[in-house]
Design a protein around this motif. Structure first.
Motif, short mmCIF file in Angstrom:
data_model
loop_
_atom_site.label_atom_id
_atom_site.label_comp_id
_atom_site.label_asym_id
_atom_site.label_seq_id
_atom_site.Cartn_x
_atom_site.Cartn_y
_atom_site.Cartn_z
N GLY A 42 -48.58 22.03 -5.90
CA GLY A 42 -49.14 21.06 -4.97
C GLY A 42 -50.65 21.18 -4.89
N PRO A 43 -51.26 20.37 -4.04
CA PRO A 43 -52.71 20.42 -3.89
C PRO A 43 -53.17 21.73 -3.27
CG PRO A 43 -51.72 18.89 -2.33
CD PRO A 43 -50.64 19.37 -3.23
N VAL A 44 -54.39 22.12 -3.61
CA VAL A 44 -54.95 23.36 -3.11
C VAL A 44 -55.60 23.15 -1.74
CG1 VAL A 44 -56.64 25.16 -3.58
CG2 VAL A 44 -55.30 24.21 -5.44
N ALA A 45 -56.28 22.04 -1.59
CA ALA A 45 -56.99 21.76 -0.34
C ALA A 45 -56.58 20.38 0.16
CB ALA A 45 -58.49 21.81 -0.58
N PRO A 46 -56.78 20.10 1.45
CA PRO A 46 -56.38 18.79 1.98
C PRO A 46 -57.05 17.62 1.27
CG PRO A 46 -56.88 20.28 3.78
CD PRO A 46 -57.25 20.98 2.52
N ASP A 47 -58.29 17.79 0.85
CA ASP A 47 -58.96 16.67 0.20
C ASP A 47 -58.48 16.46 -1.24
OD1 ASP A 47 -60.12 18.99 -0.63
OD2 ASP A 47 -62.16 18.22 -0.65
N ASP A 48 -57.61 17.32 -1.74
CA ASP A 48 -56.98 17.13 -3.04
C ASP A 48 -55.61 16.47 -2.92
OD1 ASP A 48 -59.10 18.38 -4.26
OD2 ASP A 48 -58.11 20.35 -4.34
N ASP A 49 -55.13 16.33 -1.71
CA ASP A 49 -53.79 15.80 -1.46
C ASP A 49 -53.87 14.29 -1.27
OD1 ASP A 49 -51.21 15.29 -0.73
OD2 ASP A 49 -51.20 16.63 1.02
N PRO A 50 -53.31 13.50 -2.19
CA PRO A 50 -53.40 12.04 -2.06
C PRO A 50 -52.70 11.51 -0.81
CG PRO A 50 -52.19 12.66 -4.07
CD PRO A 50 -52.67 13.90 -3.42
N ASP A 51 -51.60 12.14 -0.39
CA ASP A 51 -50.92 11.69 0.83
C ASP A 51 -51.80 11.90 2.06
OD1 ASP A 51 -48.63 10.91 -0.52
OD2 ASP A 51 -47.69 12.89 -0.32
N PHE A 52 -52.46 13.04 2.11
CA PHE A 52 -53.35 13.33 3.23
C PHE A 52 -54.50 12.33 3.27
CE2 PHE A 52 -57.08 15.55 4.96
CZ PHE A 52 -56.60 15.87 6.22
N LEU A 53 -55.09 12.04 2.11
CA LEU A 53 -56.20 11.09 2.05
C LEU A 53 -55.74 9.68 2.43
CD1 LEU A 53 -57.94 12.35 -1.21
CD2 LEU A 53 -58.67 12.71 1.14
N ARG A 54 -54.53 9.31 2.01
CA ARG A 54 -54.00 8.00 2.37
C ARG A 54 -53.81 7.88 3.87
NH1 ARG A 54 -49.14 6.94 3.45
NH2 ARG A 54 -48.25 8.69 2.31
N LYS A 55 -53.27 8.93 4.49
CA LYS A 55 -53.08 8.92 5.94
C LYS A 55 -54.41 8.84 6.68
CE LYS A 55 -48.75 11.47 5.85
NZ LYS A 55 -48.10 12.75 6.14
#
Length: 119
Positions: free
Chosen positions: A87-100
């Motif tokens: 999975g992503p390492v940091a929140p800004d690497d997570d596409p779901d987090f960025l979409r939210k």
């Protein structure tokens, strides 16, 4: 001062070797019981540690070459290989987090555009 430094280095080497022996596979220990390796390293610190490092690293390198570079063995060997996280390492690497975050920003902009006071 140099005597103390040498003593600390030898103690650190012995501790590291004992931990490495405890995590090693039977193949890396050449079939020798881990307590025998530990006794050798503790009773003859410098020679035992050098011998352990040469034997274990040689066996690990041979296992990597024979196994196609995987670094592990089918028998559950514990030679360490770095793993990539799935999975992503940091929140800004997570596409779901960025979409939210983007959806939340849009909701706030829509909420403030209808005449309601901005917070």
């Amino acid at each position: 001062m140099a005597r103390y430094l040498a003593f600390v280095i030898v103690v650190g080497l012995v501790v590291w070797c004992v931990l490495d022996i405890s995590r090693s596979s039977d193949e890396e220990r050449l079939g020798v019981h881990p307590l025998l390796w530990m006794a050798l390293v503790v009773l003859v610190p410098v020679l035992g540690a050098i011998l352990w490092i040469l034997v274990s690293r040689g066996r690990r390198a041979a296992a990597r070459q024979a196994g196609g570079g995987t670094g592990g063995s089918a028998s559950g060997g514990s030679s360490w290989t770095p793993r990539r996280r799935s999975g992503p390492v940091a929140p800004d690497d997570d596409p779901d987090f960025l979409r939210k975050l983007d959806e939340e920003r849009r909701r706030r902009e829509q909420g403030t555009g209808d005449g309601s006071p901005a917070s």
